[in-house]
Design an enzyme around this catalytic site. Sequence first.
Site, PDB file in Angstrom:
ATOM      1  CG  HIS A  20      -1.142   3.597   4.690  1.00 40.72           C
ATOM      2  ND1 HIS A  20      -2.393   3.163   5.113  1.00 40.72           N
ATOM      3  CD2 HIS A  20      -0.547   2.535   4.090  1.00 40.72           C
ATOM      4  CE1 HIS A  20      -2.548   1.897   4.761  1.00 40.72           C
ATOM      5  NE2 HIS A  20      -1.432   1.495   4.148  1.00 40.72           N
ATOM      6  CB  SER A  26      -0.946   0.001   1.209  1.00 38.08           C
ATOM      7  OG  SER A  26      -0.230  -0.170   2.420  1.00 38.08           O
ATOM      8  CG  ASP A  48      -4.014   5.218   7.198  1.00 36.52           C
ATOM      9  OD1 ASP A  48      -2.827   5.090   7.559  1.00 36.52           O
ATOM     10  OD2 ASP A  48      -4.477   4.642   6.194  1.00 36.52           O
TER      11      ASP A  48
END
Length: 315
Positions: A255, A4, A252
């Site tokens: 990340h 991600s 978040d």
Amino acid sequence: MGDSLFDNGNNNLLVTAAKANYPPYGIDYPHGPTGRFSNGRNIADFLGEFLGFDKPISPFVTAKGSKILKGVNYASGGAGILDDSGSRQGDRFSLNRQLQNHRTTILRLALLLGSMDQVKEHLRKCLYTIYIGNNDYLNNYYLPQFYSTSCVPSVLAMYPPANGSACVDSINGAVQLFNNMLKTLVDDLNNDLPNAKFIYINSTSISSGDPSALGIKVANASCCIVSTTIAKGQCAPGKVPCSNRSEYIFYDDIHPVEIFNELTAARAYNATSPTDSYPIDIRRLLMEMVDVLNRDLAAAKFTYVNTDFKKRSFE
């Protein structure tokens, strides 16, 4: 290739909780939410800019036609080195599946360029970046007790570190055992595959130090309001994030914000510490690539352009 931290939209159409194609992700990105797990650009975007690309390379799921000649992003949120890592979140392109997708790209290149010999010449000029392994800890090895790195807000909330440390040192130590062996792997690969050149980027070294030098004031909390149910730890859909995003490390619970992605990419490209990369950084790797191409392909002339990226100090 990667997870991600590199994904720029490959997960958007997968059945998975690991996707970021909704607000407030992309609040600072020109095209809004695209599948990047950040408020703006991710590490892959910045590396592309430092390499001189005027536009981000396309995710594999949308890369069509001549676009693939510029490069392809195969990264997938939730992906790991192991095929089963991240399975609790849903579908994802594991590293093996990303390699399979690259084979598909090679076949498409053959149609565009006319022959596999032309494809081989094209790929000789390519830089491959792989940022993966987080989910092998986050969503596999330590599941369900811990996350991959012990400095993310979720872990700090569950296991407050002792002795004033900013991280849970016992978990960091386990991750570092793996990272330390990567140097040996790089040496072995460079010895066994002399026609390729491998380097290791030490993200632990890059992320260490005092973040306040960048104006960052919050290192132990997320900027956005996170979900506590589906996609736990990711931004809750439609919630307004903090306004001072450049003062945070994390967007978040997992990340980084755009400014921290820029830091990581900048020091990977041009190391400011001997521990940032091994044996060389990306900038020097490119210079060596140009020398080799000029030696082997005397009929052509290749040059290295040292792009004048942001002047912000990342030391």
